[in-house]
Scaffold this motif. Structure first.
Motif, PDB file in Angstrom:
ATOM      1  N   ASP A  25      12.644  63.997  20.229  1.00 19.21           N
ATOM      2  CA  ASP A  25      13.008  64.815  19.069  1.00 19.21           C
ATOM      3  C   ASP A  25      13.933  64.046  18.133  1.00 19.21           C
ATOM      4  O   ASP A  25      13.747  64.045  16.906  1.00 19.21           O
ATOM      5  CB  ASP A  25      13.685  66.113  19.523  1.00 19.21           C
ATOM      6  CG  ASP A  25      12.700  67.101  20.132  1.00 19.21           C
ATOM      7  OD1 ASP A  25      11.488  66.903  19.940  1.00 19.21           O
ATOM      8  OD2 ASP A  25      13.143  68.048  20.799  1.00 19.21           O
ATOM      9  N   ARG A  26      14.933  63.396  18.709  1.00 16.25           N
ATOM     10  CA  ARG A  26      15.867  62.617  17.887  1.00 16.25           C
ATOM     11  C   ARG A  26      15.176  61.386  17.309  1.00 16.25           C
ATOM     12  O   ARG A  26      15.470  60.966  16.186  1.00 16.25           O
ATOM     13  CB  ARG A  26      17.082  62.213  18.710  1.00 16.25           C
ATOM     14  CG  ARG A  26      17.981  63.388  19.090  1.00 16.25           C
ATOM     15  CD  ARG A  26      19.306  62.918  19.629  1.00 16.25           C
ATOM     16  NE  ARG A  26      20.034  62.144  18.632  1.00 16.25           N
ATOM     17  CZ  ARG A  26      21.231  61.596  18.845  1.00 16.25           C
ATOM     18  NH1 ARG A  26      21.819  61.738  20.018  1.00 16.25           N
ATOM     19  NH2 ARG A  26      21.830  60.901  17.902  1.00 16.25           N
ATOM     20  N   LYS A  29      13.191  62.421  14.185  1.00 15.69           N
ATOM     21  CA  LYS A  29      14.048  62.686  13.025  1.00 15.69           C
ATOM     22  C   LYS A  29      14.607  61.396  12.425  1.00 15.69           C
ATOM     23  O   LYS A  29      14.966  61.348  11.251  1.00 15.69           O
ATOM     24  CB  LYS A  29      15.176  63.633  13.422  1.00 15.69           C
ATOM     25  CG  LYS A  29      14.704  65.064  13.680  1.00 15.69           C
ATOM     26  CD  LYS A  29      15.841  65.966  14.103  1.00 15.69           C
ATOM     27  CE  LYS A  29      15.386  67.424  14.190  1.00 15.69           C
ATOM     28  NZ  LYS A  29      14.275  67.627  15.131  1.00 15.69           N
ATOM     29  N   ASP A  59       4.399  65.284   9.658  1.00 16.14           N
ATOM     30  CA  ASP A  59       5.064  66.395   8.972  1.00 16.14           C
ATOM     31  C   ASP A  59       5.524  67.459   9.968  1.00 16.14           C
ATOM     32  O   ASP A  59       6.654  67.956   9.897  1.00 16.14           O
ATOM     33  CB  ASP A  59       4.121  67.025   7.943  1.00 16.14           C
ATOM     34  CG  ASP A  59       3.984  66.182   6.681  1.00 16.14           C
ATOM     35  OD1 ASP A  59       4.909  65.393   6.403  1.00 16.14           O
ATOM     36  OD2 ASP A  59       2.956  66.310   5.990  1.00 16.14           O
ATOM     37  N   LYS A  60       4.647  67.822  10.908  1.00 15.57           N
ATOM     38  CA  LYS A  60       4.988  68.847  11.894  1.00 15.57           C
ATOM     39  C   LYS A  60       6.153  68.414  12.787  1.00 15.57           C
ATOM     40  O   LYS A  60       6.932  69.247  13.258  1.00 15.57           O
ATOM     41  CB  LYS A  60       3.770  69.167  12.761  1.00 15.57           C
ATOM     42  CG  LYS A  60       2.661  69.918  12.036  1.00 15.57           C
ATOM     43  CD  LYS A  60       1.485  70.187  12.974  1.00 15.57           C
ATOM     44  CE  LYS A  60       0.360  70.912  12.258  1.00 15.57           C
ATOM     45  NZ  LYS A  60      -0.808  71.142  13.160  1.00 15.57           N
ATOM     46  N   LEU A  61       6.261  67.117  13.023  1.00 12.87           N
ATOM     47  CA  LEU A  61       7.291  66.599  13.928  1.00 12.87           C
ATOM     48  C   LEU A  61       8.609  66.306  13.222  1.00 12.87           C
ATOM     49  O   LEU A  61       9.579  65.882  13.859  1.00 12.87           O
ATOM     50  CB  LEU A  61       6.781  65.321  14.613  1.00 12.87           C
ATOM     51  CG  LEU A  61       5.582  65.513  15.548  1.00 12.87           C
ATOM     52  CD1 LEU A  61       5.019  64.163  15.971  1.00 12.87           C
ATOM     53  CD2 LEU A  61       5.971  66.327  16.776  1.00 12.87           C
ATOM     54  N   GLY A  62       8.652  66.520  11.916  1.00  8.36           N
ATOM     55  CA  GLY A  62       9.891  66.297  11.181  1.00  8.36           C
ATOM     56  C   GLY A  62      10.136  64.853  10.807  1.00  8.36           C
ATOM     57  O   GLY A  62      11.268  64.467  10.474  1.00  8.36           O
ATOM     58  N   VAL A  63       9.087  64.028  10.837  1.00 11.45           N
ATOM     59  CA  VAL A  63       9.207  62.626  10.439  1.00 11.45           C
ATOM     60  C   VAL A  63       9.264  62.546   8.913  1.00 11.45           C
ATOM     61  O   VAL A  63       8.517  63.234   8.214  1.00 11.45           O
ATOM     62  CB  VAL A  63       8.012  61.807  10.970  1.00 11.45           C
ATOM     63  CG1 VAL A  63       8.035  60.384  10.418  1.00 11.45           C
ATOM     64  CG2 VAL A  63       8.021  61.788  12.494  1.00 11.45           C
ATOM     65  N   THR A  64      10.135  61.703   8.398  1.00 11.19           N
ATOM     66  CA  THR A  64      10.259  61.526   6.951  1.00 11.19           C
ATOM     67  C   THR A  64       9.232  60.516   6.454  1.00 11.19           C
ATOM     68  O   THR A  64       9.155  59.393   6.967  1.00 11.19           O
ATOM     69  CB  THR A  64      11.670  61.037   6.582  1.00 11.19           C
ATOM     70  OG1 THR A  64      12.629  61.997   7.028  1.00 11.19           O
ATOM     71  CG2 THR A  64      11.804  60.856   5.075  1.00 11.19           C
ATOM     72  N   GLU A 213      -0.350  66.041  17.529  1.00 11.13           N
ATOM     73  CA  GLU A 213       1.077  65.703  17.485  1.00 11.13           C
ATOM     74  C   GLU A 213       1.663  65.443  18.869  1.00 11.13           C
ATOM     75  O   GLU A 213       2.675  64.759  19.004  1.00 11.13           O
ATOM     76  CB  GLU A 213       1.887  66.790  16.768  1.00 11.13           C
ATOM     77  CG  GLU A 213       1.782  68.173  17.359  1.00 11.13           C
ATOM     78  CD  GLU A 213       0.656  68.975  16.740  1.00 11.13           C
ATOM     79  OE1 GLU A 213       0.644  70.201  16.953  1.00 11.13           O
ATOM     80  OE2 GLU A 213      -0.213  68.392  16.061  1.00 11.13           O
TER      81      GLU A 213
END
Length: 545
Positions: A25-26, A29, A59-64, A213
């Motif tokens: 998760d970290r 991000k 996008d779903k995983l919060g990647v920029t 994902e």
């Protein structure tokens, strides 16, 4: 499993000073992605469609994800001048060494010009590329850092690769893709599946479509945040001609390492490596980049054998009854103290139990140099001694070590040291609770063998009193700091769990998902015999993962 030390303490023991994310998760991000502009190259529909699926998964995983234009910057002129000066001095040294038949890296002027271009992709950005690009238009030619930029190339599934393809077939296919496309990761796509190749020589396959994902967060994201990072000589305290392989201190351990090496040849667990010069690079400049990325190594081989030398264990004390010489230790809210005398840790065996204090033991390990033939050791040219003392990595060469040999340590050096220091720590704790501990006696008298191969043990063949850990860890790359943290943290937690449940512990197997296994076994020769006598115990590849 309960953790007995904080990540900060683990990193201090291993000498890892950077901030390290160990959860996916970290990692997600932290990740920064850009898509490389598509040129005139013909791209298949499978690759186009998968690139969209991958973007949606990010996008779903919060990647920029940032536009390519925002990923670029101009390298300051001072840095260009400094880089040019380093190339110039390096070439003078290389020419001088060539006259003495010593291998060095020489950078031709036309390649140096390409390396000095100012417009670069920023550090920390990973680049997704669709299909094949022409020479001169590859993102690897534009990145700013081999360590902090990764290239992911999406290509069609190799026509000769099937479900039945061998480890060697996958290995050769992946190395060819890396060289041709100048990429860190190749994702091979067909209409149903996608397969990920990276330098771990693994090949996880995932289904396309809904749920993609899961594979992206498990397998791709960790390899981008924790990429291959070959260790440089500058990261070690180096001492040349530091020891004699056949002296009393090293003879028994070196004999175990050398004899086991030849026995392992019949197990087929250590495949032939690939020389950089044999890979299908499309230009000499690309070959040069490949060598620089590997810190001037000639190529890559997979797996290692290492022998931890007999180790002086540490005394473990209850915190409320420390000896006078340790009575001035003040941990405060921390679980470790590092000073000129070493590193001291405070830990609990059970929740809400007593606290214990110990000094981290100094350790030394005989290891094979990077690129050597793992099953045919040349004692004069292939053995290095690694050490870990007060969070500092040491590298010693033996007397008579070949001056023409590139003395680069293994890609897995920090994992080797993590296992060795972990072995010494758990043996010290084991002796505190059992003065006749078999584990402690073995490590003090014989040391410990450490073997790594790119496969996994069949559950029916786990050696007696050995436990397995690490199966659920993220799929990071070898040589990443995460891999060393998982090795030591998992070993400590695994040992404490076995201790608290009354199980005997004499060694362990550390699984690195989609990379391989590390087994700690007292005698390497005996370990080789187990694999030889039980050929179904393991094999290269993911069969038993």
């Amino acid at each position: 499993m309960r953790k007995i030390l904080s990540q900060k303490a683990i990193q201090a023991i291993l000498g890892i000073k950077e901030d390290v994310d160990i959860t996916t998760d970290r990692m997600a991000k932290k990740l920064l992605i850009t898509y490389y502009p598509v040129g005139n190259t013909k791209i298949s529909e499978n690759v186009k469609e998968f690139s969209i699926e991958l973007r949606e998964a990010f996008d779903k995983l919060g990647v920029t994800i940032i536009p390519y234009s925002e990923s670029m910057y101009l390298l300051p002129r001072k840095r260009v001048v400094r880089r040019a000066f380093k190339i110039f001095i390096g070439n003078i040294i290389a020419l001088f060494n060539k006259a003495r038949n010593i291998e060095s890296l020489y950078i031709p002027w036309k390649d140096a010009r390409a390396m000095l271009r100012r417009k670069r992709i920023k550090k920390g950005v990973s680049i997704v590329v669709l299909g094949e690009n022409d020479i001169g238009n590859l993102p690897m030619e534009r990145i700013n850092s081999f360590k902090e930029n990764s290239v992911i190339t999406l290509v069609d599934f190799p026509s000769h690769i099937t479900e039945d393809s061998s480890f060697d077939e996958h290995f050769r296919a992946s190395m060819s893709l890396f060289a041709h496309h100048m990429t860190n990761i190749a994702i091979c796509v067909n209409d149903k599946n996608w397969m990920l190749y990276n330098f771990n020589a693994s090949h996880p396959v995932f289904s396309r479509g809904e749920g993609i994902e899961r594979g992206v967060i498990d397998a791709l994201v960790p390899k981008l945040v924790a990429p291959i990072r070959p260790y440089k000589i500058s990261e070690f305290l180096v001492t040349k001609d530091a020891f004699e392989i056949s002296d009393k201190r090293h003879e028994e351990s070196s004999e175990d390492l050398i004899s086991a090496s030849s026995k392992f040849a019949s197990t087929n667990l250590f495949p032939d490596g690939r020389n950089i010069d044999d890979l299908p690079f499309r230009s000499n400049f690309h070959r040069l980049i490949g060598k620089m990325h590997l810190d001037n190594r000639n190529g890559m081989s997979f797996g290692f054998l290492a022998k931890q030398l007999p180790t002086h264990l540490s005394l473990v004390h209850k915190e409320n009854s420390l000896p006078d010489k340790l009575s001035n230790l003040e941990f405060g809210d921390s679980d470790y103290i590092q000073n000129k005398n070493g590193i001291y840790v405070k830990f609990q065996i059970v929740d809400d139990g007593e606290h214990y204090v110990m000094k981290i033991p100094d350790i030394s390990v005989l290891s094979q140099r990077s690129g050597s033939d793992k099953t045919n050791i040349d004692p004069e040219n292939d053995i290095l001694k690694l050490g870990l003392v007060n969070g500092r990595m040491l590298l010693d060469t033996p007397q008579g070590f070949g001056k023409k040999i590139t003395s680069r340590p293994s890609f897995d050096t920090q994992v080797i040291l993590a296992h060795a220091v972990g072995n010494a720590m758990v043996a010290s704790i084991s002796r505190f609770f059992d003065s006749a501990s078999e584990l402690a006696n073995n490590i003090e008298e014989f040391g410990m063998g450490i073997c790594h191969w790119h496969g996994y043990m069949h559950s029916n063949h786990i050696p007696v009193h050995h436990s397995v850990y690490g199966r659920n860890n993220p799929h990071v790359s070898c040589s990443s700091p995460q891999s060393a943290i998982y090795a030591l943290d998992g070993k400590l937690s695994n040992f404490i769990e076995m201790h608290n449940t009354g199980k005997t512990y004499v060694g362990d197997i550390h699984v690195e998902p989609h990379h391989g296994s590390n087994i700690n076994f007292t005698n390497l020769i005996d370990l080789a015999k187990i694999f030889i006598e039980n050929p179904s115990a393991t094999e290269l590849g993911n069969k038993y993962l």
